[in-house]
Design an enzyme around this catalytic site. Structure first.
Site, PDB file in Angstrom:
ATOM      1  N   ASP A  38       0.785  -1.064   0.346  1.00 26.36           N
ATOM      2  CA  ASP A  38       0.024   0.234  -0.009  1.00 26.36           C
ATOM      3  C   ASP A  38       0.790   1.668   0.518  1.00 26.36           C
ATOM      4  O   ASP A  38       1.978   1.110   0.535  1.00 26.36           O
ATOM      5  CB  ASP A  38      -1.251  -0.342   1.237  1.00 26.36           C
ATOM      6  CG  ASP A  38      -0.120   0.044   2.468  1.00 26.36           C
ATOM      7  OD1 ASP A  38       0.818  -0.387   2.739  1.00 26.36           O
ATOM      8  OD2 ASP A  38      -1.309  -0.015   3.529  1.00 26.36           O
ATOM      9  N   HIS A  77       9.024  -8.591   0.664  1.00 32.61           N
ATOM     10  CA  HIS A  77       8.489  -7.041   0.704  1.00 32.61           C
ATOM     11  C   HIS A  77       9.891  -6.219   0.765  1.00 32.61           C
ATOM     12  O   HIS A  77      10.573  -7.719   1.889  1.00 32.61           O
ATOM     13  CB  HIS A  77       7.483  -6.508   1.320  1.00 32.61           C
ATOM     14  CG  HIS A  77       7.674  -5.094   1.114  1.00 32.61           C
ATOM     15  ND1 HIS A  77       7.783  -3.920   1.982  1.00 32.61           N
ATOM     16  CD2 HIS A  77       6.373  -5.132   0.083  1.00 32.61           C
ATOM     17  CE1 HIS A  77       7.484  -2.430   1.217  1.00 32.61           C
ATOM     18  NE2 HIS A  77       6.646  -4.017   0.471  1.00 32.61           N
ATOM     19  N   TYR A  91       3.207   4.797   0.716  1.00 33.91           N
ATOM     20  CA  TYR A  91       3.645   5.275   2.202  1.00 33.91           C
ATOM     21  C   TYR A  91       2.256   6.396   2.671  1.00 33.91           C
ATOM     22  O   TYR A  91       2.196   6.813   2.128  1.00 33.91           O
ATOM     23  CB  TYR A  91       4.613   5.960   1.574  1.00 33.91           C
ATOM     24  CG  TYR A  91       5.513   5.745   0.589  1.00 33.91           C
ATOM     25  CD1 TYR A  91       6.843   3.844   1.426  1.00 33.91           C
ATOM     26  CD2 TYR A  91       6.140   5.705  -0.508  1.00 33.91           C
ATOM     27  CE1 TYR A  91       7.813   3.973   0.697  1.00 33.91           C
ATOM     28  CE2 TYR A  91       7.546   5.530  -0.935  1.00 33.91           C
ATOM     29  CZ  TYR A  91       8.062   4.390  -0.434  1.00 33.91           C
ATOM     30  OH  TYR A  91       9.115   3.657  -1.005  1.00 33.91           O
ATOM     31  N   PHE A 128       6.254   2.341  -4.361  1.00 37.25           N
ATOM     32  CA  PHE A 128       7.954   2.116  -3.690  1.00 37.25           C
ATOM     33  C   PHE A 128       8.186   3.621  -4.286  1.00 37.25           C
ATOM     34  O   PHE A 128       9.270   4.307  -3.889  1.00 37.25           O
ATOM     35  CB  PHE A 128       8.673   1.349  -4.223  1.00 37.25           C
ATOM     36  CG  PHE A 128       8.448   0.448  -4.015  1.00 37.25           C
ATOM     37  CD1 PHE A 128       8.500  -0.401  -3.015  1.00 37.25           C
ATOM     38  CD2 PHE A 128       7.848  -1.333  -4.727  1.00 37.25           C
ATOM     39  CE1 PHE A 128       8.101  -1.526  -2.345  1.00 37.25           C
ATOM     40  CE2 PHE A 128       7.713  -1.974  -4.182  1.00 37.25           C
ATOM     41  CZ  PHE A 128       6.948  -2.846  -3.189  1.00 37.25           C
TER      42      PHE A 128
END
Length: 227
Positions: A70, A192, A72, A83
């Site tokens: 999801d 991740h 930031y 990202f």
């Protein structure tokens, strides 16, 4: 809803395949949830950038999909590309780890910024499984309907006749694998890149694997450099 669709910033190719999603009961519930959230909390990314990934990379241009979790949840960070952060915003730890892996894999030095817009313009769909988040509360919008919407996005890419490389980073992303035809597409899975799980991300060499596979399919590899 027709009026709302005109205000949503989606590339016309995506709008043509996803427009029916905006009319479905799950999305209407999601819309009501987001309105309530916005009344009481700060939500990221800003409204016009929620669909930035789908506005920046046309469906016909997709050659690689990077799938994250999801957005930031800090001020000024999220701008609708997984990202990525806007120019001038410090690189979050997950992005720093991505750049470390990129350097280890392809020898590309870490760029001075954290904006991945250039990747999006080169056919890399930078998608999260959930497209919004409450400030300072990661995963706060999980399970509210975004996963159904991004399932539809993934299926649209999967259904294209052109082979695509999918990079699934993290548990939520890897759960999308069941929507993919692994006989036609390359599916790469890793932990991740968050500092909490990066040991399972480092050494994945997804960037070189993707480019090698794209070339084997007769397609242009991705230029992963960021000036």
């Amino acid at each position: 809803m027709a009026e709302e669709r005109t205000s949503v910033k989606l590339h016309p190719e995506w709008l043509s395949v996803l427009s029916s999603e905006f009319e479905k009961p799950y999305f209407l519930r999601l819309k009501l949830f987001l309105k309530e959230e916005k009344r009481n909390y700060t939500i990221y990314p800003p409204g016009p950038l929620i669909f930035n990934a789908l506005n920046s990379t046309p469906l016909s241009a997709v050659k690689v999909v990077i799938l994250g979790q999801d957005p930031y949840h800090g001020p000024g960070q999220a701008h609708g590309l997984c990202f990525s952060v806007p120019p001038g915003v410090p690189k979050p730890p997950s992005l720093q780890n991505i750049f470390k892996e990129l350097q280890a894999d392809l020898g590309i030095p870490e760029p001075p910024h954290g904006c991945l817009q250039a990747w999006a313009q080169r056919g890399v769909l930078l998608l999260n499984t959930v497209l919004t988040v409450r400030a300072n509360q990661p995963r706060s919008h999980a399970g509210k309907g975004w996963e159904i919407f991004t399932d539809a996005v993934i299926r649209a890419v999967n259904d294209r006749p052109v082979p695509v490389c999918f990079m699934l980073w993290g548990r939520d992303a890897c759960a999308k694998k069941n929507h993919l035809d692994t006989s036609r597409h390359l599916v790469l899975e890793a932990a991740h890149p968050s500092p909490y799980s990066a040991n399972g991300f480092f050494g994945c060499r997804h960037f070189s694997k993707a480019n090698r596979w794209l070339q084997e399919q007769g397609l242009e590899p991705v230029d992963w450099r960021l000036s």
